[in-house]
Design an enzyme around this catalytic site. Structure first.
Site, PDB file in Angstrom:
ATOM      1  N   ARG A  87       0.843  -1.213   0.000  1.00 10.30           N
ATOM      2  CA  ARG A  87       0.000   0.000   0.000  1.00 10.30           C
ATOM      3  C   ARG A  87       0.872   1.255   0.000  1.00 10.30           C
ATOM      4  O   ARG A  87       0.484   2.307  -0.490  1.00 10.30           O
ATOM      5  CB  ARG A  87      -0.973   0.022   1.183  1.00 10.30           C
ATOM      6  CG  ARG A  87      -1.780   1.320   1.244  1.00 10.30           C
ATOM      7  CD  ARG A  87      -2.962   1.273   2.178  1.00 10.30           C
ATOM      8  NE  ARG A  87      -2.674   0.643   3.444  1.00 10.30           N
ATOM      9  CZ  ARG A  87      -1.895   1.157   4.407  1.00 10.30           C
ATOM     10  NH1 ARG A  87      -1.340   2.340   4.245  1.00 10.30           N
ATOM     11  NH2 ARG A  87      -1.687   0.494   5.512  1.00 10.30           N
ATOM     12  N   TYR A 140     -14.321  18.027 -16.198  1.00  5.93           N
ATOM     13  CA  TYR A 140     -14.944  16.699 -16.100  1.00  5.93           C
ATOM     14  C   TYR A 140     -15.960  16.714 -14.957  1.00  5.93           C
ATOM     15  O   TYR A 140     -15.650  17.155 -13.848  1.00  5.93           O
ATOM     16  CB  TYR A 140     -13.843  15.664 -15.858  1.00  5.93           C
ATOM     17  CG  TYR A 140     -14.346  14.277 -15.555  1.00  5.93           C
ATOM     18  CD1 TYR A 140     -15.272  13.652 -16.382  1.00  5.93           C
ATOM     19  CD2 TYR A 140     -13.892  13.589 -14.436  1.00  5.93           C
ATOM     20  CE1 TYR A 140     -15.726  12.380 -16.103  1.00  5.93           C
ATOM     21  CE2 TYR A 140     -14.330  12.305 -14.156  1.00  5.93           C
ATOM     22  CZ  TYR A 140     -15.262  11.719 -14.994  1.00  5.93           C
ATOM     23  OH  TYR A 140     -15.719  10.453 -14.705  1.00  5.93           O
ATOM     24  N   ASP A 211      -5.147  19.364 -15.063  1.00  4.55           N
ATOM     25  CA  ASP A 211      -5.574  18.052 -15.545  1.00  4.55           C
ATOM     26  C   ASP A 211      -5.197  17.986 -17.020  1.00  4.55           C
ATOM     27  O   ASP A 211      -5.791  18.652 -17.864  1.00  4.55           O
ATOM     28  CB  ASP A 211      -7.093  17.895 -15.351  1.00  4.55           C
ATOM     29  CG  ASP A 211      -7.591  16.509 -15.745  1.00  4.55           C
ATOM     30  OD1 ASP A 211      -6.960  15.885 -16.629  1.00  4.55           O
ATOM     31  OD2 ASP A 211      -8.612  16.060 -15.197  1.00  4.55           O
ATOM     32  N   LYS A 236      -7.088   6.990 -19.831  1.00  4.23           N
ATOM     33  CA  LYS A 236      -7.338   7.482 -21.193  1.00  4.23           C
ATOM     34  C   LYS A 236      -6.095   7.262 -22.069  1.00  4.23           C
ATOM     35  O   LYS A 236      -5.709   6.142 -22.295  1.00  4.23           O
ATOM     36  CB  LYS A 236      -7.747   8.951 -21.129  1.00  4.23           C
ATOM     37  CG  LYS A 236      -8.777   9.280 -20.021  1.00  4.23           C
ATOM     38  CD  LYS A 236     -10.062   8.516 -20.162  1.00  4.23           C
ATOM     39  CE  LYS A 236     -11.179   9.138 -19.352  1.00  4.23           C
ATOM     40  NZ  LYS A 236     -11.807   8.279 -18.354  1.00  4.23           N
TER      41      LYS A 236
HETATM   42  C1  LIG Z   1     -10.450  15.043 -17.926  1.00 11.51           C
HETATM   43  C2  LIG Z   1     -10.665  13.923 -16.950  1.00 11.51           C
HETATM   44  N1  LIG Z   1     -10.079  13.986 -15.737  1.00 11.51           N
HETATM   45  C3  LIG Z   1     -10.252  13.012 -14.826  1.00 11.51           C
HETATM   46  C4  LIG Z   1     -11.060  11.909 -15.091  1.00 11.51           C
HETATM   47  C5  LIG Z   1     -11.239  10.861 -14.045  1.00 11.51           C
HETATM   48  O1  LIG Z   1     -10.466   9.741 -14.356  1.00 11.51           O
HETATM   49  P1  LIG Z   1     -10.831   8.227 -13.937  1.00 11.51           P
HETATM   50  O2  LIG Z   1     -12.083   7.884 -14.655  1.00 11.51           O
HETATM   51  O3  LIG Z   1      -9.631   7.460 -14.366  1.00 11.51           O
HETATM   52  O4  LIG Z   1     -11.043   8.241 -12.457  1.00 11.51           O
HETATM   53  C6  LIG Z   1     -11.672  11.799 -16.347  1.00 11.51           C
HETATM   54  C7  LIG Z   1     -12.517  10.641 -16.650  1.00 11.51           C
HETATM   55  O5  LIG Z   1     -13.260  10.628 -17.617  1.00 11.51           O
HETATM   56  C8  LIG Z   1     -11.468  12.840 -17.288  1.00 11.51           C
HETATM   57  O6  LIG Z   1     -12.041  12.810 -18.497  1.00 11.51           O
END
Ligand SMILES: Cc1ncc(COP(=O)(O)O)c(C=O)c1O
Length: 418
Positions: A87, A140, A211, A236
């Protein structure tokens, strides 16, 4: 930033500050990159292939092994850099953490998490109770949900801004503790002026988190503009094959890295070794995938902009797009996500999506396969996202097959609803 300044490959132990956890063991074990490879002086496409390989010697494996062990042999007081318990840290994470850090130009290894949301949570939760967090209106939706939760449970003031409206963001920064930038935004494809926003946020005393999921480090390196943290949903593009859920944070220095590492340990927000290994395998082809998908996206965006059944296209690579100038100045490519509004309403858009045979209707993005989604099918999506907006994640298939499928679906639905 030059590669020489950010060489991670020597296995020098790190000395992060004391952590908040119950153990003195901060778990930041040395990362064992191949000392014969100073990957930082190579081009990003090479870094994606070469970073995080095992030390090179006769009979050595070319790929790092997957270590499946929840614990490590250990007696007495653990040394500060000793592997102890999975962990806290495990060596299977290290090659991926090193490779992503090399690509982002981070001076310290990344910190991998069990999902993009866990990665985001590790930084967004640094906003103090009653503090102020500035977020993109069209980030998001689950990131916005997390901000809303901080508001409800910790009295954090959340200020939503149009991230491409630089003056509006600047005026929201007064007194802010943190600025979250998502650029391009999901799903509206707005592009932020990263250098200006990051400099202004720092002047206001705010921590900046970017992000970078949509752009990938191949197209945009926020740390080079001074960001404090870069966050990815590695689910992604980084992993790239829609087969793992994973997140990663790259920090600008040891102190910041220690904070997110400590969050991961305390919250147990860890990734499985197999998932991280798969993500590293996916990362090897990042450059090929991003280039191929981006080239497809450019062709499709241009054709969609001329399509009689398409009222609006958002793609920062189109000269007429509001994000074109900023993206051209701050990114080295435009990515592979397109947002369109067909001429029909939400119902005809749903029928159009069901008429597709190659494009897969699915949430998520950044895989080799082309997917698409009407985002307002979720009641939680921001109400300022148009109801008929479709987010397209363009994959690496032959562009003519992608176009033929989209075109037939757009035309059929329009004639049905006429
Ligand atoms: C721009 C963006 N940031 C963060 C996330 C969250 O990622 P996760 O689904 O891997 O938790 C997503 C998910 O679609 C996303 O599109």
């Amino acid at each position: 930033m030059t590669g020489e300044q950010h060489n991670l490959t020597p296995t020098t132990p790190q000395t992060p500050p004391p952590t908040m956890g119950s153990s003195n063991h901060d778990g930041v074990a040395p990362h064992h990159g191949d000392a014969t490879h100073d990957v930082r002086h190579w081009h990003p496409a090479t870094q994606a292939v070469a970073a995080g390989r095992p030390p090179r010697h006769q009979g050595a494996p070319v790929n790092p092994p997957i270590v499946l062990s929840s614990t490590y042999v250990s007696t007495g007081t653990p040394g500060p850099n000793e592997l102890l318990y999975t962990r806290i840290d495990t060596e299977t994470w290290h090659p991926f953490e090193e490779a992503v850090a090399a690509l982002e130009g981070a001076p310290v290894p990344g910190v991998v998490f069990g999902s993009g949301m866990a990665a985001l949570a590790s930084v967004l939760s640094q906003v103090p109770d009653g503090g102020t967090l500035v977020v993109p209106r069209h980030a998001y939706q689950v990131s916005l949900g997390f901000a809303e939760d901080l508001h409800k449970r910790h009295g954090v003031q959340v200020i939503k801004v149009d991230i491409d409206d630089t003056p509006a963001v600047l005026s929201a920064l007064n007194g802010a503790h943190m600025l979250l930038i998502e650029s391009p935004t999901n799903p509206m494809l707005e592009v932020a002026d990263l250098p200006t926003l990051i400099a202004a946020a720092h002047q206001a005393g705010a921590t900046v988190v970017v992000d970078n999921t949509f752009a990938t480090p191949l197209l945009q390196q926020p740390l080079s503009h001074g960001a404090d943290y870069v966050v990815h949903s590695a689910t992604k593009y980084l992993a790239g094959h829609s087969d793992v859920v994973l997140g990663v944070v790259c920090a600008a220095d040891h102190q910041r890295r220690a904070l997110v590492h400590n969050y991961r340990t305390l919250h147990g927000a860890i990734a499985g070794p197999q998932e991280v290994w798969l993500a590293l395998r996916g990362l090897r082809t990042l450059s090929l995938r991003v280039n191929a998908a981006g080239a497809n996206a450019m062709v499709l965006a241009q054709r969609l902009a001329e399509h009689p059944q398409v009222a609006q296209v958002r793609y920062p690579g189109l000269p007429q797009d509001p994000g074109f100038a900023t993206a051209s100045a701050t990114m080295s490519g435009y990515g592979a996500i397109i947002a369109i509004q067909p001429t029909g309403d939400a119902h005809s858009v749903d029928r159009m999506i069901n008429a597709l045979t190659l494009w897969t209707p699915a949430t998520s993005l950044g895989g080799v396969e082309s997917t698409l989604e009407r985002r307002r099918r979720f009641t939680t999506e921001s109400l300022t996202v148009p109801e008929n907006l479709i987010r397209l994640s363009v994959g690496i298939e032959d562009v003519e097959d992608l176009w033929a499928d989209l075109d037939q679906a757009l035309r059929r639905i329009t004639s049905e609803s006429a």
